[in-house]
Structures are given as C-alpha cells and as structure tokens.
Write a protein that holds these residues in place. Sequence first.
Motif, PDB file in Angstrom:
ATOM      1  N   VAL A  70       0.758  -1.243  -0.092  1.00  0.00           N
ATOM      2  CA  VAL A  70      -0.125  -0.089   0.091  1.00  0.00           C
ATOM      3  C   VAL A  70       1.084   1.100  -0.135  1.00  0.00           C
ATOM      4  CG1 VAL A  70      -1.712   1.294   1.106  1.00  0.00           C
ATOM      5  CG2 VAL A  70      -1.867  -1.261   1.437  1.00  0.00           C
ATOM      6  N   THR A  71       0.694   2.155  -0.901  1.00  0.00           N
ATOM      7  CA  THR A  71       1.682   3.098  -0.866  1.00  0.00           C
ATOM      8  C   THR A  71       0.999   4.412  -1.586  1.00  0.00           C
ATOM      9  OG1 THR A  71       3.911   3.989  -1.838  1.00  0.00           O
ATOM     10  CG2 THR A  71       2.609   2.374  -3.083  1.00  0.00           C
ATOM     11  N   CYS A  72       1.772   5.506  -1.711  1.00  0.00           N
ATOM     12  CA  CYS A  72       0.894   6.687  -2.499  1.00  0.00           C
ATOM     13  C   CYS A  72       1.932   7.389  -3.430  1.00  0.00           C
ATOM     14  CB  CYS A  72       0.952   7.802  -1.137  1.00  0.00           C
ATOM     15  SG  CYS A  72      -0.057   7.388   0.108  1.00  0.00           S
ATOM     16  N   VAL A  73       1.245   7.959  -4.265  1.00  0.00           N
ATOM     17  CA  VAL A  73       1.996   8.889  -5.341  1.00  0.00           C
ATOM     18  C   VAL A  73       1.662  10.362  -5.209  1.00  0.00           C
ATOM     19  CG1 VAL A  73       2.865   9.084  -7.640  1.00  0.00           C
ATOM     20  CG2 VAL A  73       1.977   6.780  -6.763  1.00  0.00           C
ATOM     21  N   ASP A  74       2.501  11.236  -5.146  1.00  0.00           N
ATOM     22  CA  ASP A  74       2.061  12.678  -4.845  1.00  0.00           C
ATOM     23  C   ASP A  74       2.248  13.192  -6.182  1.00  0.00           C
ATOM     24  OD1 ASP A  74       1.821  15.144  -3.654  1.00  0.00           O
ATOM     25  OD2 ASP A  74       3.900  15.176  -2.728  1.00  0.00           O
ATOM     26  N   TYR A  75       1.039  13.846  -6.509  1.00  0.00           N
ATOM     27  CA  TYR A  75       1.075  15.046  -7.558  1.00  0.00           C
ATOM     28  C   TYR A  75       0.684  16.271  -6.972  1.00  0.00           C
ATOM     29  CZ  TYR A  75       0.472  10.525 -10.224  1.00  0.00           C
ATOM     30  OH  TYR A  75       0.618   9.367 -10.592  1.00  0.00           O
ATOM     31  N   PRO A  76       1.646  17.116  -6.799  1.00  0.00           N
ATOM     32  CA  PRO A  76       1.437  18.383  -5.888  1.00  0.00           C
ATOM     33  C   PRO A  76       0.512  19.186  -6.727  1.00  0.00           C
ATOM     34  CG  PRO A  76       3.820  17.764  -6.387  1.00  0.00           C
ATOM     35  CD  PRO A  76       2.971  16.865  -7.169  1.00  0.00           C
ATOM     36  N   ARG A  78      -2.122  18.731  -8.725  1.00  0.00           N
ATOM     37  CA  ARG A  78      -3.302  18.214  -8.881  1.00  0.00           C
ATOM     38  C   ARG A  78      -4.344  18.451  -7.763  1.00  0.00           C
ATOM     39  NH1 ARG A  78      -3.753  11.782  -9.634  1.00  0.00           N
ATOM     40  NH2 ARG A  78      -4.121  12.128  -7.321  1.00  0.00           N
ATOM     41  N   GLU A  79      -5.563  18.660  -8.120  1.00  0.00           N
ATOM     42  CA  GLU A  79      -6.532  19.302  -7.421  1.00  0.00           C
ATOM     43  C   GLU A  79      -6.420  18.189  -5.936  1.00  0.00           C
ATOM     44  OE1 GLU A  79     -11.177  19.744  -6.703  1.00  0.00           O
ATOM     45  OE2 GLU A  79     -10.546  18.984  -8.285  1.00  0.00           O
ATOM     46  N   LYS A  80      -6.830  16.839  -6.190  1.00  0.00           N
ATOM     47  CA  LYS A  80      -6.595  15.824  -5.263  1.00  0.00           C
ATOM     48  C   LYS A  80      -5.149  15.370  -5.460  1.00  0.00           C
ATOM     49  CE  LYS A  80     -11.276  14.323  -4.155  1.00  0.00           C
ATOM     50  NZ  LYS A  80     -11.974  13.379  -3.556  1.00  0.00           N
ATOM     51  N   ARG A  81      -4.499  15.723  -4.427  1.00  0.00           N
ATOM     52  CA  ARG A  81      -2.796  15.569  -4.342  1.00  0.00           C
ATOM     53  C   ARG A  81      -2.343  14.093  -4.453  1.00  0.00           C
ATOM     54  NH1 ARG A  81       1.083  18.551  -0.509  1.00  0.00           N
ATOM     55  NH2 ARG A  81       3.269  17.789  -1.538  1.00  0.00           N
ATOM     56  N   PHE A  82      -2.876  13.313  -3.758  1.00  0.00           N
ATOM     57  CA  PHE A  82      -2.368  11.727  -3.576  1.00  0.00           C
ATOM     58  C   PHE A  82      -3.111  10.763  -4.377  1.00  0.00           C
ATOM     59  CE2 PHE A  82      -1.178  14.363   0.294  1.00  0.00           C
ATOM     60  CZ  PHE A  82       0.330  14.515   0.161  1.00  0.00           C
ATOM     61  N   ASP A  83      -2.504   9.803  -4.820  1.00  0.00           N
ATOM     62  CA  ASP A  83      -2.909   8.587  -5.420  1.00  0.00           C
ATOM     63  C   ASP A  83      -2.582   7.632  -4.112  1.00  0.00           C
ATOM     64  OD1 ASP A  83      -4.398   8.560  -7.529  1.00  0.00           O
ATOM     65  OD2 ASP A  83      -2.947   8.161  -8.882  1.00  0.00           O
ATOM     66  N   VAL A  84      -3.614   6.736  -3.607  1.00  0.00           N
ATOM     67  CA  VAL A  84      -3.073   5.757  -2.643  1.00  0.00           C
ATOM     68  C   VAL A  84      -3.284   4.492  -3.429  1.00  0.00           C
ATOM     69  CG1 VAL A  84      -3.660   4.382  -0.661  1.00  0.00           C
ATOM     70  CG2 VAL A  84      -4.103   6.836  -0.613  1.00  0.00           C
ATOM     71  N   VAL A  85      -2.386   3.970  -3.484  1.00  0.00           N
ATOM     72  CA  VAL A  85      -2.136   2.494  -4.327  1.00  0.00           C
ATOM     73  C   VAL A  85      -2.175   1.237  -3.817  1.00  0.00           C
ATOM     74  CG1 VAL A  85      -0.908   1.714  -6.664  1.00  0.00           C
ATOM     75  CG2 VAL A  85      -0.835   4.312  -5.978  1.00  0.00           C
ATOM     76  N   VAL A 103      -6.937  10.807  -3.066  1.00  0.00           N
ATOM     77  CA  VAL A 103      -7.221  11.431  -1.576  1.00  0.00           C
ATOM     78  C   VAL A 103      -6.570  13.041  -1.758  1.00  0.00           C
ATOM     79  CG1 VAL A 103      -6.927  11.273   0.765  1.00  0.00           C
ATOM     80  CG2 VAL A 103      -6.965   9.089  -0.688  1.00  0.00           C
ATOM     81  N   GLY A 104      -7.418  13.872  -1.263  1.00  0.00           N
ATOM     82  CA  GLY A 104      -7.014  15.188  -1.489  1.00  0.00           C
ATOM     83  C   GLY A 104      -6.304  15.649  -0.058  1.00  0.00           C
ATOM     84  N   GLU A 105      -5.460  16.711   0.043  1.00  0.00           N
ATOM     85  CA  GLU A 105      -4.743  17.050   1.201  1.00  0.00           C
ATOM     86  C   GLU A 105      -6.083  17.258   2.290  1.00  0.00           C
ATOM     87  OE1 GLU A 105      -1.478  17.749   2.954  1.00  0.00           O
ATOM     88  OE2 GLU A 105      -1.226  19.023   1.274  1.00  0.00           O
ATOM     89  N   GLY A 106      -5.837  16.823   3.533  1.00  0.00           N
ATOM     90  CA  GLY A 106      -6.775  17.097   4.501  1.00  0.00           C
ATOM     91  C   GLY A 106      -7.730  15.865   4.439  1.00  0.00           C
ATOM     92  N   GLU A 107      -7.947  15.204   3.512  1.00  0.00           N
ATOM     93  CA  GLU A 107      -9.026  14.035   3.441  1.00  0.00           C
ATOM     94  C   GLU A 107      -8.347  12.737   3.881  1.00  0.00           C
ATOM     95  OE1 GLU A 107     -11.444  15.427  -0.495  1.00  0.00           O
ATOM     96  OE2 GLU A 107     -10.041  13.888  -0.642  1.00  0.00           O
ATOM     97  N   THR A 108      -9.214  11.973   4.319  1.00  0.00           N
ATOM     98  CA  THR A 108      -8.739  10.437   4.829  1.00  0.00           C
ATOM     99  C   THR A 108      -9.338   9.404   4.057  1.00  0.00           C
ATOM    100  OG1 THR A 108     -10.649  10.396   6.267  1.00  0.00           O
ATOM    101  CG2 THR A 108      -8.881  11.287   7.137  1.00  0.00           C
ATOM    102  N   VAL A 109      -8.725   8.338   4.183  1.00  0.00           N
ATOM    103  CA  VAL A 109      -9.147   7.046   3.396  1.00  0.00           C
ATOM    104  C   VAL A 109      -9.275   6.087   4.378  1.00  0.00           C
ATOM    105  CG1 VAL A 109      -6.809   6.525   2.794  1.00  0.00           C
ATOM    106  CG2 VAL A 109      -8.544   5.575   1.538  1.00  0.00           C
ATOM    107  N   LYS A 110     -10.212   5.132   4.567  1.00  0.00           N
ATOM    108  CA  LYS A 110     -10.411   4.066   5.445  1.00  0.00           C
ATOM    109  C   LYS A 110      -9.251   3.000   5.356  1.00  0.00           C
ATOM    110  CE  LYS A 110     -14.712   4.569   7.434  1.00  0.00           C
ATOM    111  NZ  LYS A 110     -15.432   5.601   6.557  1.00  0.00           N
ATOM    112  N   SER A 111      -8.784   2.761   6.570  1.00  0.00           N
ATOM    113  CA  SER A 111      -7.946   1.777   6.700  1.00  0.00           C
ATOM    114  C   SER A 111      -8.292   0.558   6.444  1.00  0.00           C
ATOM    115  CB  SER A 111      -7.501   1.826   8.044  1.00  0.00           C
ATOM    116  OG  SER A 111      -6.624   0.483   8.162  1.00  0.00           O
ATOM    117  N   ILE A 112      -7.617  -0.397   5.693  1.00  0.00           N
ATOM    118  CA  ILE A 112      -8.130  -1.934   5.313  1.00  0.00           C
ATOM    119  C   ILE A 112      -7.291  -2.830   6.363  1.00  0.00           C
ATOM    120  CG2 ILE A 112      -8.460  -1.383   2.936  1.00  0.00           C
ATOM    121  CD1 ILE A 112      -6.131  -2.624   2.423  1.00  0.00           C
ATOM    122  N   THR A 113      -6.766  -2.299   7.445  1.00  0.00           N
ATOM    123  CA  THR A 113      -5.946  -3.126   8.561  1.00  0.00           C
ATOM    124  C   THR A 113      -7.074  -4.239   8.834  1.00  0.00           C
ATOM    125  OG1 THR A 113      -4.623  -1.293   8.939  1.00  0.00           O
ATOM    126  CG2 THR A 113      -4.589  -3.150  10.335  1.00  0.00           C
ATOM    127  N   GLY A 114      -8.259  -4.036   9.186  1.00  0.00           N
ATOM    128  CA  GLY A 114      -9.014  -5.168   9.526  1.00  0.00           C
ATOM    129  C   GLY A 114      -9.510  -6.099   8.680  1.00  0.00           C
TER     130      GLY A 114
END
Lengths: 566, 142
Positions: A70-76, A78-85, A103-114
Amino acid sequence: MEQIENLKSDLSQFASGARGAEALPPQTLEKFKFFTTPVGDDVLEIPREAVTALFRHLKESGRYDFVMDVTCVDYPTREKRFDVVYHLFSSKTFSRLRVKTQVGEGETVKSITGIYRAANWFEREAWDMFGVVFEGHPNLTRLLTHHEFVGHPLRKDYDADHQQHCSVAMPLHFAPDAKLVGEGRQLVPLNIGPSHPATHGTLRVMAEIDGETIARAGVEIGYLHRCFEKMAETHPYNQVIPYTDRLNYCSAPLNNVAYCKTVERMLGVEIPPKAQAMRVILSELSRVIDHIVCIGANAVDLGALTGFFHLFTYREMVYTLFEKLCGARLTVSLTRIGGMANDAPEGWFDDVLDTVKKIRAGVDTLDGLLTGNKIWQQRTQGVGAISAEDAISWGYTGPLLRAAGVGLDLRKSQPYYIYDQLDFKVPVGTTGDVFDRYLVRVAEMRESLSIIEQVCKNVPAGDYTIRDKAIVLPEKRSLRQHRRPHESLYVGDQRASSSCRRNLRRDRSGQWRAWILLGERWLGTSVSSQGSPAVLLNLSIVPGSNHGRTIGRCHRDLGFDEPDRG
Amino acid sequence: MPYGTACCGIELMSVMGPKYDLARFGAEVVRFSPRQADLLIVAGTITEKMAPILVHIYEQMLDPKYVISMGACASSGGFYRSYHVLQGIDKVVPVDVFVPGCPPTPEAVLDGIMTLQRMIAEHTPRPWRENWKRPAFIKSPL
C-alpha cells in the motif's frame, strides 16, 4: 484483460445483491474505472468512499488473499494531491490487481488493516512518508523516520537533503493492542537491539519480561531507513542501480535485476538471451550466498561458530566470481537498463561451474554438520511456527512463506527470463518453524546450484546488452570514434527517449511494477513517473508472535526472519 | 565491538572470516557489550534515528576507547545525501581512523586496524578524543 472483465461482472453482480447493494451502491460503482495498461497490468480506479467495501469483497470472495503493498504517489499540482495505490495478489491464480484511489490534502481514506493484516505497516509507512491519514488504523504512528521527525519526506515539496536530528532514542513503548500475558506480575523492561547481534543493527524489540518470559513486546524499525525512494527520485534511471545494490546487501545482484527489469518493462524492452542467462546465473549465485549469510550468522547466534567459518569460505569464492566480472565484491551494480554492464570475461562460465561444484560439497558438509545435529534441532524445532493462513495474512513471502507450507515461487508461478526452460523444484516446509526455514534454505541452495549448472552448460551466444542508443551508452571504444552526445537515458533529464516516450504516453496509469523472487523475500519494484516506495514485510509479525515466549526463543526466531533491510 | 548496521557489516564478517582472518593481526574477540570493548567499529550507515543510540553505546565503553569508521556512509553519509542519514559519525563521536570504500575491501579494514595499532604504539596525540563533548543536539538518555 480477461481478469478485469471478470472482475467487472463480479462486482456488478455483488452490487446487485442484498448485502452488496448497501456496501456498494450503484452510483458508487458507476465511478469505478477498469482498465488494462499496455504492459498488461490490471488497474481499478475507485472513489475513496468505496475502499472498505471493495477490499472486503475482494478478500471474502477469495479473489485476492495477499496485499503486497500500500503506497502513495504525490502529484502536487493536482486538485486531489495523492494517489493511494494498493497492490493485490492471489496465491491461487497468481493474478495481480492494482487499485488506486485519489485523496486530497486533509482528506482521509479508510484503513484496510481490519481486512488485510499485512496492510498495517504499509499504511503506517504511507502516513509517515506522505501524510495520508488512514482512518480507523489501530496505531497510525511513524514507522521509518524517528519520533521527533516533522513533516512527510516523500512529498515532492520536502527537500531530499533536509536532515532533522534526533535528540534521544525513543522510549520503550508498545502498540495499543499489544496483549499483556499474565497481568499483575512485576515486569522488567528490556530493550533488545538495534545494536544487538541478533538484530543486525536494524531492528529494535522492546519487551517487558517476567523472569525469562516475555510478557509483552513491541517492535521498532527504521534504524536503517536510508531514503532509497527519495534518492531514486533525485537520480537518473541508471544511477539508481548502485542504490539497489544496497537494498539487500547480502544479495546485491538480485536487487539490480529486479530494478532493471521494472524499468525495462516500462520501456517495453526485451533483453538479449545472453543477458537473461547471465542475470539468472547471478541471481541464483546471490540466492546461495544470501542463504549462506542467513544460516551462517544465525548458527553463530545459536552457538555454532563452525558453520559460519565453513560457509564464508564459499561466500568468498562467489565474491571472486563477482570480482572477475566487475571488480567489486559486495556491491556490484552488475546490470544496466537493457542488459548487463559488460560481458563475462573468457572462461568465466567454466569458473562458475567449478565453484558450484565446490559449494555443493560445502552444502553437503553443512547438512551433515547441522541438520541431524540434536542441539541444532532442539534449538530450532517448534520455534516461530506459523500456519499457512497466518503467513499469507501477515504478508510473508520467500522462504518464510514456503517453510509455512505455501509453495509459492515466482520463478514457477510467473516464470521470467529463462526459468520456464529450467528444471528445478520448489522446496516447501510444513510448520514454518525455524528448523523448517533452515531446511527450505538448504534445499533452495541445492536447487539454485542445479539451475546455475543447467544455464552455464548452455549459455546462449550473442550480445550482453541491447544496442538501442536511446537506452544504452555505446561502448567506450566506439565513443572515441563518434564524439557526439546520444539522446539517451544518460543525457539531460530523467525522461526516456522519443520512442520510449510514445510507449509511456500510451500508459494511462503512469506506474509500472515488476516482481522477482529475492533471496529472502519478494521484491516488487515500482517505478512511477513521480516515484513511489516499496516496503518489505516479513517482520511485522514480531510484536504479536513474541507474547509469552522466552527471550532465547525470541532471538532464535529473529535471526531466521532475516532482518537486514536497507 | 562491531556496530554493523548495513553492507559494511557483511564485509566486516568477511574480515573476521576464514580468508582474511583478523586474528592474524592481534585482534579477534568480538564483544557485543560496550562495557567489554575497547574498539568500536562502526560498519554501515548511521541514520538520524540511530545516532543517539550510537552515542549512548560509545559513552558506555570504558576508557581507553577507540573508534574506527568503516566505509563511506559512516565516514560522511556516503551517497545518501538524504533526510534521514547522519552525514558522518564524526558529527557525534570522535573517530580515530576512517576507512574509505563502499564497502571497503577487507584488506582496507585490516590496514585501518593496523594503523590504529600503530597510533596506539606511538602514542599519537588524539585531540579529537580529548576535546570531545557529546553534541548539543543529543540528550543524555538518563
């Protein structure tokens, strides 16, 4: 292509069912984008609200049992700055899927740890490096950087050489969910590592002990976080190769191969048969010497010094072979994008055959020294046993996974280079304990030696590298005749040449990934036009696995987890 | 005391191993407790996270004590000019001998150890040791 169609129909079926409709309403499903990249990777783009529902379905329907990264890519810009991959893998069908969400700056994404336990450290790493918050994560703290670190270094606006000092070692602490065995007793805090013979300077186990028994344990890594991803972002493609040497310095050529293979896949380049054969020989030699370090050093930890001295004689022989190729012993940088750095000197393949014969005799001696040895057996059997399901769920790969009884070997399941023409077996254990891990490694050394012999006896003729001037530098003697700069990976910025660029532009995803089997785990290298990290995960089980064990057992287990990680 | 953290740690194993055999040069016994060691060989990259621990271990060693910095990373940060790597252990502990290489060949490490032996025999002044103070940015662990 077929897989993505299957997945499409499966998901729409799921969404039309009673349970699925609630989790994945049609208006959400409409936003899903399915596509296959030109190099054949299946990609699914989803809105971030659908993350939990999708992964729960993919796991429960048994389509993908592994989360590889699980990783991210930063596109500074772009409107929604991050790709969570997310990278998923199935141990049954060997198929892979890449899921991306913006995912944009300040937004969250649900964890899939569970859903996938292995995602725990990946999400912590992604937060540490990019600052993307995974909602519902049980312990979203820094994984790699130190506890006083401010900021998220893999963001594009973080300068690569902006160092932050750490004033004091992190105090003993435990994850909130660390179980305490036998509460009410007086416990003594004990710190094991990072400077400890069993942790190889990279890992720290924090324990609370009751006598010799560990009541609770926590683990901290990142003591060897050398910022490979950021370094790779600030260097041209070929200059990244020396960094890959040092990812796992026990078997550098394997890492060279993994990285170069990814870039070659991205450029759409097939390397010549001779280069493939050389890479296979080097990979297998590396696997052997990697297992030599693992078994030799751990035998020392368990009180058997002879094995170390004996095995290092053979490691030195392989170093000599590497020296003949390139002059270096350990950090060899032998590959280049498009093939090898140079051709093998005359008689090198015969030298390899000769060395293989000697190593084979050495492995037999080792077998005689340890396998039937009562002390060795009693110190390793039953220690660190793990079931196949747990191993998959924790994201184990490599010999550790095979020792647990899962016969997964990329060289068989998705053969690359010439592996499909070679005759070799995949050794599998039953209990996953330290003894099984040792046995699997010994058997793998024998298989690798047999592979090397098969390839060496039949080395294809031809060139050791492709000759595309856009990718490979011409040889020095031809440079003397034509002193003209080439449009190549070496000149100007990091972008590939015109022909390659066409290929790149066709690929909507902008990300490439290739996999090979390393000595002790899988390495998936991701290259994206913006850079993205890969982390390795055979250790995240340590906190849970240590509860209620004695300190001695913990050391024995640790060594065979192979904690050396750059 | 070996402080092997990375690639150099593996080469240090070769120095101890049968081919190069450090024992031939009057040094052999490896101690993993700083209280029993007189020479600290830092073999490998020291990250910012590791630096306070390195200082702690150096302070635990008894006098007289010596430090060899093995390889490019320990000596200068090597080619990791990056956010999490200490740019040379001489920023936090006094180094007697720097051994260059990435990693250095075992011969180079042997030469480093013999250089230190010579320095000790000749009573070479060690102002870096005498003037050493724990760097201001590292707190005492106690």
